[in-house]
Design a protein around this motif. Structure first.
Motif, short mmCIF file in Angstrom:
data_model
loop_
_atom_site.label_atom_id
_atom_site.label_comp_id
_atom_site.label_asym_id
_atom_site.label_seq_id
_atom_site.Cartn_x
_atom_site.Cartn_y
_atom_site.Cartn_z
N ASP A 106 -5.95 108.09 48.28
CA ASP A 106 -4.92 108.42 49.26
C ASP A 106 -4.76 107.35 50.21
OD1 ASP A 106 -3.26 110.66 50.26
OD2 ASP A 106 -4.22 110.80 52.10
N SER A 107 -5.85 107.05 50.90
CA SER A 107 -5.81 106.08 52.13
C SER A 107 -5.20 104.75 51.47
CB SER A 107 -7.18 106.20 52.81
OG SER A 107 -8.18 105.79 51.94
N PHE A 108 -5.52 104.46 50.27
CA PHE A 108 -5.21 103.14 49.81
C PHE A 108 -3.74 103.33 49.62
CE2 PHE A 108 -3.69 100.53 46.15
CZ PHE A 108 -4.52 99.56 46.38
N ASN A 109 -3.25 104.35 49.13
CA ASN A 109 -1.79 104.16 48.86
C ASN A 109 -0.76 104.29 50.18
OD1 ASN A 109 -1.18 104.21 45.89
ND2 ASN A 109 -2.51 106.09 46.05
N LEU A 134 -18.98 108.75 48.87
CA LEU A 134 -19.85 108.72 47.76
C LEU A 134 -19.69 109.63 46.90
CD1 LEU A 134 -23.22 107.97 49.79
CD2 LEU A 134 -21.65 106.25 48.65
N ASP A 135 -18.64 110.70 46.82
CA ASP A 135 -18.54 111.58 45.97
C ASP A 135 -17.19 111.38 45.17
OD1 ASP A 135 -16.74 111.96 47.86
OD2 ASP A 135 -17.25 114.22 48.21
N GLY A 136 -16.94 109.93 44.77
CA GLY A 136 -15.70 109.87 43.98
C GLY A 136 -14.65 108.77 44.55
N GLY A 137 -15.14 108.40 45.94
CA GLY A 137 -14.15 107.51 46.78
C GLY A 137 -14.04 106.20 46.22
N ILE A 138 -15.25 105.77 45.53
CA ILE A 138 -15.58 104.37 45.02
C ILE A 138 -14.72 104.13 43.83
CG2 ILE A 138 -17.24 102.71 44.42
CD1 ILE A 138 -19.06 104.03 46.57
N GLN A 139 -14.95 105.12 42.96
CA GLN A 139 -14.13 105.14 41.97
C GLN A 139 -12.79 105.29 41.85
OE1 GLN A 139 -16.75 107.36 42.57
NE2 GLN A 139 -18.48 105.94 41.42
N GLU A 140 -12.21 105.99 42.81
CA GLU A 140 -10.68 105.93 43.20
C GLU A 140 -10.05 104.70 43.38
OE1 GLU A 140 -9.78 109.18 46.03
OE2 GLU A 140 -10.62 110.50 44.69
N LEU A 141 -10.92 103.92 44.35
CA LEU A 141 -10.62 102.58 44.67
C LEU A 141 -10.71 101.53 43.52
CD1 LEU A 141 -12.50 102.66 48.43
CD2 LEU A 141 -9.86 102.57 48.07
N ASP A 142 -11.60 101.97 42.80
CA ASP A 142 -11.46 100.72 41.86
C ASP A 142 -10.38 101.05 40.93
OD1 ASP A 142 -12.82 98.90 40.06
OD2 ASP A 142 -13.54 100.88 38.65
N GLN A 143 -10.09 102.35 40.78
CA GLN A 143 -8.84 102.35 39.70
C GLN A 143 -7.68 102.28 40.39
OE1 GLN A 143 -9.20 106.80 39.13
NE2 GLN A 143 -11.10 106.55 37.83
N GLU A 144 -7.64 102.28 41.72
CA GLU A 144 -6.45 101.62 42.50
C GLU A 144 -6.38 100.12 42.52
OE1 GLU A 144 -4.05 103.19 43.42
OE2 GLU A 144 -4.42 105.51 43.69
N GLY A 145 -7.42 99.54 42.27
CA GLY A 145 -7.38 98.23 42.01
C GLY A 145 -7.80 97.14 43.21
N VAL A 146 -8.77 97.86 44.07
CA VAL A 146 -9.46 96.93 45.15
C VAL A 146 -9.89 95.73 44.49
CG1 VAL A 146 -9.39 98.90 46.55
CG2 VAL A 146 -11.38 98.33 45.50
N VAL A 147 -9.89 94.65 45.22
CA VAL A 147 -10.36 93.26 44.53
C VAL A 147 -11.96 93.45 44.92
CG1 VAL A 147 -9.94 92.05 46.59
CG2 VAL A 147 -10.02 90.90 44.52
N ALA A 148 -12.59 94.15 46.01
CA ALA A 148 -13.89 94.22 46.39
C ALA A 148 -14.17 95.34 47.28
CB ALA A 148 -14.29 92.99 46.98
N TYR A 149 -15.33 95.47 47.85
CA TYR A 149 -15.68 96.52 48.62
C TYR A 149 -16.44 95.89 50.05
CZ TYR A 149 -14.99 99.81 44.72
OH TYR A 149 -14.50 100.77 43.70
N LYS A 150 -16.31 96.56 50.86
CA LYS A 150 -16.92 96.44 52.20
C LYS A 150 -17.76 97.27 52.78
CE LYS A 150 -17.35 93.72 56.05
NZ LYS A 150 -16.29 93.43 56.87
N ALA A 151 -18.75 97.02 53.45
CA ALA A 151 -19.57 97.96 54.19
C ALA A 151 -20.26 97.39 55.39
CB ALA A 151 -20.78 98.54 53.39
N PHE A 152 -20.45 98.19 56.51
CA PHE A 152 -21.02 97.55 57.85
C PHE A 152 -22.55 98.39 57.73
CE2 PHE A 152 -17.05 96.24 58.97
CZ PHE A 152 -16.93 95.75 60.30
#
Length: 453
Positions: A106-109, A134-152
């Protein structure tokens, strides 16, 4: 053969090194490279210019949507216009400081919708790793096509803002790395020890410290090195590919290299400002140059340049992280926003400092601004001047001194520590997929050719 356009007479940085060759472009792609491609097509005369792959800035913050909180920070229109003027043909956008942060589908779109029709250059999106996705957001982002992930692992985000980004605790980092490993994508991490830097900063502030030099002292080198060690250990345990963001010290680079030798899939970047500014001058510049990790002492800078020349630092980025002027205009440096507006000054300053002043080979210059980024993050159409790649170029005018003024900036807020300094090279033209988006002659084009990839 007829081309849409032909770049002629320039010194072209190819994957094998620089050559005086022509480059033929059709349908936004590089279709021919040879010594003489004729004139059957629009001729772009690059005489006296260096023709480089367009920079891919792997670390950029755009704050749109602002969610009612940061609406006056950097937007897609101004941010990508600054990219075009600075020779950056595409960039990787961080999952903060927009509201909501990019942590699920949702936030990606919402972010993509906010940028439609506003892009002068191409944009790749990061997805965030936070304790609450951690309950599905990472997988949703992968399906949306993010190029990588970021954490602090450093403290970040505003807990009074619903949907703002948040740093990870050790468990969230471990579990997130386990999940991201399954996507095959890279996790980029901001590595600073939050408990120590936060407490040292609190103590200094309560003791009446106000200077940027004192701020730097609250974030000593070991607070950057320690979390890199932990990240390496977690990477070994989870198999997650990792990338250390904005390394500001040679010790951090050395840890990454040692881990590579041990088989860890890890890389690192540094920023233009760590190669240009130094602690001893910060207070004369002011809070506009505040960032984290902080800019370190002048005698530490040669170690970073040495490691860059040795190929130990994979890429150079801007970490463009702008805000409104009021958040920088503070008497007390500890109260100022930590982030530097540098996207537009990447290529000209770095070319001057690296190539003209330190004799960096042109091939290495192209590697650290473009080719290595594309290889690390799987940007298959970008990063080098080769047949079949996108026709993304920055044409650089060497030995062309100029002074950057506020009116030259395309940013929404005309502030930057790079102002009022002379740089010995200029971006003469920027081309995205065969289309001119900036030139010294014509300025920034209003054509919005950029797209989310």
């Amino acid at each position: 053969m007829k081309f849409d356009s032909i770049i002629k007479n320039g010194l072209v940085i190819l994957e094998t090194g620089e050559q005086h060759v022509d480059v033929g472009i059709s349908n936004g792609k590089i279709v021919a490279i040879a010594e003489d491609l004729g004139t059957d097509g629009k001729v772009i005369d690059a005489k006296g210019l260096v023709v480089s792959p367009g920079m891919i800035d792997a670390h950029v913050h755009i704050t749109e949507p602002g969610g009612g909180y940061r609406d006056l920070w950097e937007g897609y229109d101004t941010g990508t216009r600054a990219s075009a003027k600075g020779g950056v043909t595409s960039f990787m956008e961080m999952p903060l400081n927009q509201v909501p942060a990019t942590v699920d589908s949702d936030s990606f779109n919402k972010k993509v919708d906010a940028g439609q029709g506003k892009l002068s250059v191409d944009v790749y999106s990061y997805g965030g790793l936070v304790p609450f996705n951690l309950d599905g957001g990472i997988q949703e982002l992968d399906q949306e096509g993010v190029v990588a992930y970021k954490a602090f692992v450093a403290t970040c985000g505003d807990r009074s803002i619903d949907g703002d980004f948040m740093n990870v605790d050790d468990y969230s980092l471990y579990e997130g790395m386990r999940q991201i490993a399954k996507t095959g994508k890279v996790l980029t991490i901001h590595a600073e020890n939050a408990p120590i830097t936060d407490k040292l900063g609190q103590i200094a502030y309560e003791n009446g410290e106000t200077s940027l030099a004192a701020y730097v002292d609250t974030r000593p080198v070991f607070t950057e090195v320690e979390p890199i060690q932990k990240i390496i250990l977690f990477a070994k345990e989870t198999g997650c590919k990792v990338h250390i963001a904005h390394v500001a010290c040679a010790e951090g680079v050395d840890l990454v290299v040692k881990a590579q030798e041990e088989g860890v899939d890890i890389t690192c970047e540094t920023c233009t400002h760590y190669l240009y500014f130094y602690k001893e001058e910060l207070d004369s510049i002011g809070p506009v140059v505040k960032c984290s990790p902080p800019i370190r002492e002048k005698d530490r800078m040669p170690g970073m340049w040495d490691r860059l020349f040795d190929g130990k630092i994979d890429m150079v980025v801007s970490d463009h992280s702008p805000c409104t002027p009021d958040l920088k205009d503070k008497e007390n440096a500890f109260e100022a926003w930590g982030g530097i507006s540098g996207l537009q000054s990447n290529v000209d300053m770095f070319y001057d400092e690296a190539v003209q002043k330190r004799n960096m080979p042109l091939k290495l210059f192209a590697d650290v601004i473009a080719t290595n980024v594309a290889k690390r993050f799987g940007l298959v159409d970008k990063g080098s001047i080769a047949i079949g790649k996108d026709a993304d170029f920055v044409l650089i005018k060497p030995n062309s001194p100029h002074v950057l003024k506020a009116e030259d900036l395309e940013y929404r807020n005309k502030i930057s520590p790079y102002l009022d300094r002379e740089y010995g090279a200029q971006v003469a033209m920027t081309i995205v997929r065969g289309t001119e988006v900036y030139s010294l002659e014509n300025g920034v084009s209003d054509v919005k050719i950029g797209k989310f990839i």
